[in-house]
Design an enzyme around this catalytic site. Structure first.
Site, PDB file in Angstrom:
ATOM      1  N   VAL A  81      -2.264  -3.345  -3.763  1.00 55.43           N
ATOM      2  CA  VAL A  81      -2.716  -2.811  -2.358  1.00 55.43           C
ATOM      3  C   VAL A  81      -1.495  -2.034  -1.778  1.00 55.43           C
ATOM      4  O   VAL A  81      -0.523  -2.738  -1.335  1.00 55.43           O
ATOM      5  CB  VAL A  81      -3.168  -3.902  -1.434  1.00 55.43           C
ATOM      6  CG1 VAL A  81      -3.773  -3.074  -0.151  1.00 55.43           C
ATOM      7  CG2 VAL A  81      -4.216  -4.800  -2.256  1.00 55.43           C
ATOM      8  N   HIS A  88      -6.742  -0.963   7.336  1.00 52.65           N
ATOM      9  CA  HIS A  88      -7.518  -1.407   6.074  1.00 52.65           C
ATOM     10  C   HIS A  88      -6.669  -2.353   5.194  1.00 52.65           C
ATOM     11  O   HIS A  88      -6.890  -3.335   4.752  1.00 52.65           O
ATOM     12  CB  HIS A  88      -8.043  -0.404   5.411  1.00 52.65           C
ATOM     13  CG  HIS A  88      -8.793  -0.661   4.080  1.00 52.65           C
ATOM     14  ND1 HIS A  88     -10.375  -1.334   4.282  1.00 52.65           N
ATOM     15  CD2 HIS A  88      -8.592  -0.791   2.904  1.00 52.65           C
ATOM     16  CE1 HIS A  88     -10.602  -1.563   3.232  1.00 52.65           C
ATOM     17  NE2 HIS A  88      -9.746  -1.459   2.199  1.00 52.65           N
ATOM     18  N   PHE A 113      -0.869 -15.649  -7.529  1.00 50.18           N
ATOM     19  CA  PHE A 113      -0.793 -14.136  -6.904  1.00 50.18           C
ATOM     20  C   PHE A 113       0.035 -13.048  -7.261  1.00 50.18           C
ATOM     21  O   PHE A 113       1.186 -13.191  -7.121  1.00 50.18           O
ATOM     22  CB  PHE A 113      -0.603 -14.553  -5.365  1.00 50.18           C
ATOM     23  CG  PHE A 113      -0.957 -13.502  -4.240  1.00 50.18           C
ATOM     24  CD1 PHE A 113      -2.352 -13.018  -4.096  1.00 50.18           C
ATOM     25  CD2 PHE A 113       0.093 -12.706  -3.979  1.00 50.18           C
ATOM     26  CE1 PHE A 113      -2.300 -12.083  -2.932  1.00 50.18           C
ATOM     27  CE2 PHE A 113      -0.004 -11.814  -2.853  1.00 50.18           C
ATOM     28  CZ  PHE A 113      -1.360 -11.346  -2.519  1.00 50.18           C
TER      29      PHE A 113
END
Length: 153
Positions: A81, A88, A113
């Site tokens: 990301v 966002h 993760f």
């Protein structure tokens, strides 16, 4: 006193890998690193399943499905990301990290993760194997250690 440490021997472990298709060029490098980590520690290729999802936000659902299955000893989530000009990024990072952590706590299985949350593409590339190691590889090794530690306790 008893001391418990997960061993880094992975023979017989079955693992699920979830990779986000968004920023796929980073996800693919992370996947390569994870596969390398698992293979180097003795996981058979037949004992590795890879599920591609649209993006990071969809990972917790598939992680929960895999972690609830008796088929898997550990699950890792891989993707990137990358911060843009809107908020966002903050929402996605927050929800994905909480969702993946909750899956691990709810199922009692290690769910690693390996979603890079970076300010720019350069940072993501560095963490996907060019400069600062490969987070996919690190997650594979962590998953092996945690799966073995859970079996030991």
């Amino acid at each position: 006193m008893n001391i418990f440490e997960g061993k880094l021997i992975a023979e017989g472990l079955k693992v699920g890998i979830i990779v986000g298709r968004f920023n796929e060029f980073i996800g693919s490098k992370l996947l390569d690193g994870a596969l390398d980590g698992f293979k180097r520690h003795g996981v058979n290729v037949e004992d590795i399943d890879v599920a591609w999802v649209p993006g990071a936000f969809e990972m917790p659902l598939i992680a929960k499905k895999m972690a609830k299955s008796p088929k898997y000893d550990a699950v890792i989530c891989l993707g990137a990301v990358i911060k843009g000009s809107t908020s966002h990024y903050d929402y996605v990072c927050s929800e994905v990290s909480k969702g993946i952590a909750n899956v691990s706590l709810e199922t009692g299985k290690p769910v690693m993760f390996g979603v890079l949350t970076t300010n720019n593409i350069e940072q993501a590339i560095e963490r996907a194997g060019t400069k600062a190691g490969n987070k996919g590889y690190e997650c594979a090794v962590g998953a092996i250690e945690m799966a073995n530690l859970i079996k030991e306790l």
